[in-house]
Structures are given as structure tokens and as C-alpha cells.
Design a protein around this motif. Sequence first.
Motif, PDB file in Angstrom:
ATOM      1  N   ASP A  21       0.798  -1.198   0.000  1.00  0.00           N
ATOM      2  CA  ASP A  21       0.000   0.000   0.000  1.00  0.00           C
ATOM      3  C   ASP A  21       0.841   1.262   0.000  1.00  0.00           C
ATOM      4  O   ASP A  21       0.347   2.326  -0.294  1.00  0.00           O
ATOM      5  CB  ASP A  21      -0.966  -0.008   1.189  1.00  0.00           C
ATOM      6  CG  ASP A  21      -0.238  -0.193   2.505  1.00  0.00           C
ATOM      7  OD1 ASP A  21      -0.821   0.167   3.526  1.00  0.00           O
ATOM      8  OD2 ASP A  21       0.891  -0.693   2.521  1.00  0.00           O
ATOM      9  N   SER A  80      -1.213   5.575 -12.401  1.00  0.00           N
ATOM     10  CA  SER A  80      -1.878   5.035 -11.219  1.00  0.00           C
ATOM     11  C   SER A  80      -1.098   5.472  -9.979  1.00  0.00           C
ATOM     12  O   SER A  80       0.096   5.778 -10.056  1.00  0.00           O
ATOM     13  CB  SER A  80      -1.939   3.502 -11.287  1.00  0.00           C
ATOM     14  OG  SER A  80      -0.658   2.952 -11.103  1.00  0.00           O
ATOM     15  N   ASP A  81      -1.770   5.481  -8.861  1.00  0.00           N
ATOM     16  CA  ASP A  81      -1.119   5.855  -7.604  1.00  0.00           C
ATOM     17  C   ASP A  81       0.046   4.919  -7.297  1.00  0.00           C
ATOM     18  O   ASP A  81       1.114   5.355  -6.867  1.00  0.00           O
ATOM     19  CB  ASP A  81      -2.127   5.835  -6.444  1.00  0.00           C
ATOM     20  CG  ASP A  81      -3.173   6.934  -6.560  1.00  0.00           C
ATOM     21  OD1 ASP A  81      -2.932   7.911  -7.297  1.00  0.00           O
ATOM     22  OD2 ASP A  81      -4.226   6.807  -5.915  1.00  0.00           O
ATOM     23  N   GLU A  85       3.954   5.931  -6.730  1.00  0.00           N
ATOM     24  CA  GLU A  85       4.669   5.554  -5.507  1.00  0.00           C
ATOM     25  C   GLU A  85       5.946   4.794  -5.837  1.00  0.00           C
ATOM     26  O   GLU A  85       7.019   5.094  -5.307  1.00  0.00           O
ATOM     27  CB  GLU A  85       3.771   4.689  -4.610  1.00  0.00           C
ATOM     28  CG  GLU A  85       2.638   5.448  -3.975  1.00  0.00           C
ATOM     29  CD  GLU A  85       1.632   4.556  -3.275  1.00  0.00           C
ATOM     30  OE1 GLU A  85       1.788   3.300  -3.307  1.00  0.00           O
ATOM     31  OE2 GLU A  85       0.679   5.087  -2.700  1.00  0.00           O
ATOM     32  N   GLN A 104       3.670   7.775  -0.451  1.00  0.00           N
ATOM     33  CA  GLN A 104       2.255   7.513  -0.691  1.00  0.00           C
ATOM     34  C   GLN A 104       1.772   8.520  -1.719  1.00  0.00           C
ATOM     35  O   GLN A 104       2.112   9.707  -1.627  1.00  0.00           O
ATOM     36  CB  GLN A 104       1.456   7.640   0.605  1.00  0.00           C
ATOM     37  CG  GLN A 104      -0.020   7.360   0.431  1.00  0.00           C
ATOM     38  CD  GLN A 104      -0.764   7.437   1.755  1.00  0.00           C
ATOM     39  OE1 GLN A 104      -0.243   7.029   2.792  1.00  0.00           O
ATOM     40  NE2 GLN A 104      -1.963   7.957   1.709  1.00  0.00           N
ATOM     41  N   GLU A 106      -1.641   9.936  -4.203  1.00  0.00           N
ATOM     42  CA  GLU A 106      -3.071   9.938  -4.470  1.00  0.00           C
ATOM     43  C   GLU A 106      -3.376  11.042  -5.465  1.00  0.00           C
ATOM     44  O   GLU A 106      -3.160  12.233  -5.179  1.00  0.00           O
ATOM     45  CB  GLU A 106      -3.872  10.145  -3.184  1.00  0.00           C
ATOM     46  CG  GLU A 106      -5.355   9.969  -3.422  1.00  0.00           C
ATOM     47  CD  GLU A 106      -6.160   9.935  -2.131  1.00  0.00           C
ATOM     48  OE1 GLU A 106      -7.348  10.269  -2.206  1.00  0.00           O
ATOM     49  OE2 GLU A 106      -5.601   9.595  -1.077  1.00  0.00           O
ATOM     50  N   ASP A 107      -3.796  10.643  -6.655  1.00  0.00           N
ATOM     51  CA  ASP A 107      -4.180  11.573  -7.724  1.00  0.00           C
ATOM     52  C   ASP A 107      -3.100  12.613  -8.024  1.00  0.00           C
ATOM     53  O   ASP A 107      -3.386  13.798  -8.161  1.00  0.00           O
ATOM     54  CB  ASP A 107      -5.498  12.278  -7.370  1.00  0.00           C
ATOM     55  CG  ASP A 107      -6.650  11.296  -7.203  1.00  0.00           C
ATOM     56  OD1 ASP A 107      -6.672  10.290  -7.927  1.00  0.00           O
ATOM     57  OD2 ASP A 107      -7.513  11.538  -6.340  1.00  0.00           O
TER      58      ASP A 107
END
Length: 151
Positions: A21, A80-81, A85, A104, A106-107
Motif C-alpha cells: 500500500d 496510477s497511484d 509511488e 504515498q 493519491e491523484d
Amino acid sequence: MKKLTSLMIGSLVLLGAAGCDVARTSADAPTSIDGEVKNPRMIEETKQDADKNIRQAQLNSDIRAREERNNWSGDRQERSDSDLESEVRAKLEANIQGSKLTVQAEDGAVIIAGTVPTQRAYETIEPLSKEILGVDSVDISRVEVVEPIES
């Protein structure tokens, strides 16, 4: 043939999403952006791994492969995230030896946490991260400079 290709690509995406993650530059980096660094002053093993030519080549190859896949699959800006990463992590791991960072995304917004061994390393995090296509902003407020212990 199209169904097989779609199935293979979908499986890879699902496997990549389930694999982790967050992306980390070392095994002792935080497991989340809110986590703590284990032994922040002990960087010798992390530094030795980053010094290896094979590891440098592997990281650069990983970045190129993801960029080529995105060029092939459509919009170069659309990332993509997990790709962001991974690419930011690889860029930082290759260029900031001794770092213990977690990434991390995100968008297009990237948050980085952990420790680096010098102020100069800290100052290079944001520009290096922004070299990755698709990164719009970088938050390094969770990164600390922790001088390593001399061996």
C-alpha cells in the motif's frame, strides 16, 4: 486474444495493488506515512545496498519499464497511484543513499515520510520527486534530517 490481453493486464494491476500500500526505500522505513523510522541513525546497511551498481541499474530499469508501459497503454500523464509511488521510491532510493522513506500517492499528490541523513538530501527530495511524470505536488513535511552514527 483481446480477452487474454485484458485478463493479463488486469491481473498484473490487481497483483500490484494488493502487493503493497506504500512504497519504501528500505526495509526499516516506516510502513505508513504516519509510522516511525526504526533506528534512524543506523544507515550503514541501507547505504551499502544503495551503493551497489546492480541495485542502481535495477531501479533505473524499473522506472524506464513503467514509463514505457504507460506510453504504450495510453495517456502519458495518466498514472496510477501505485506507479507514482513506485517510481518516486525508486528515484529517491537511487539518488539519496541512506534514506528511510515511505512514499504515498493519491491523484498526483505525493506524500513522503521518514528520515534522510543530511540537509542536502532533504532538499533534493522534492525536485527528484517532481521529475516523475504525473507528480503534481510533493509534501515532505513528515521527513526529518537525522545524522547517522559514525561506524
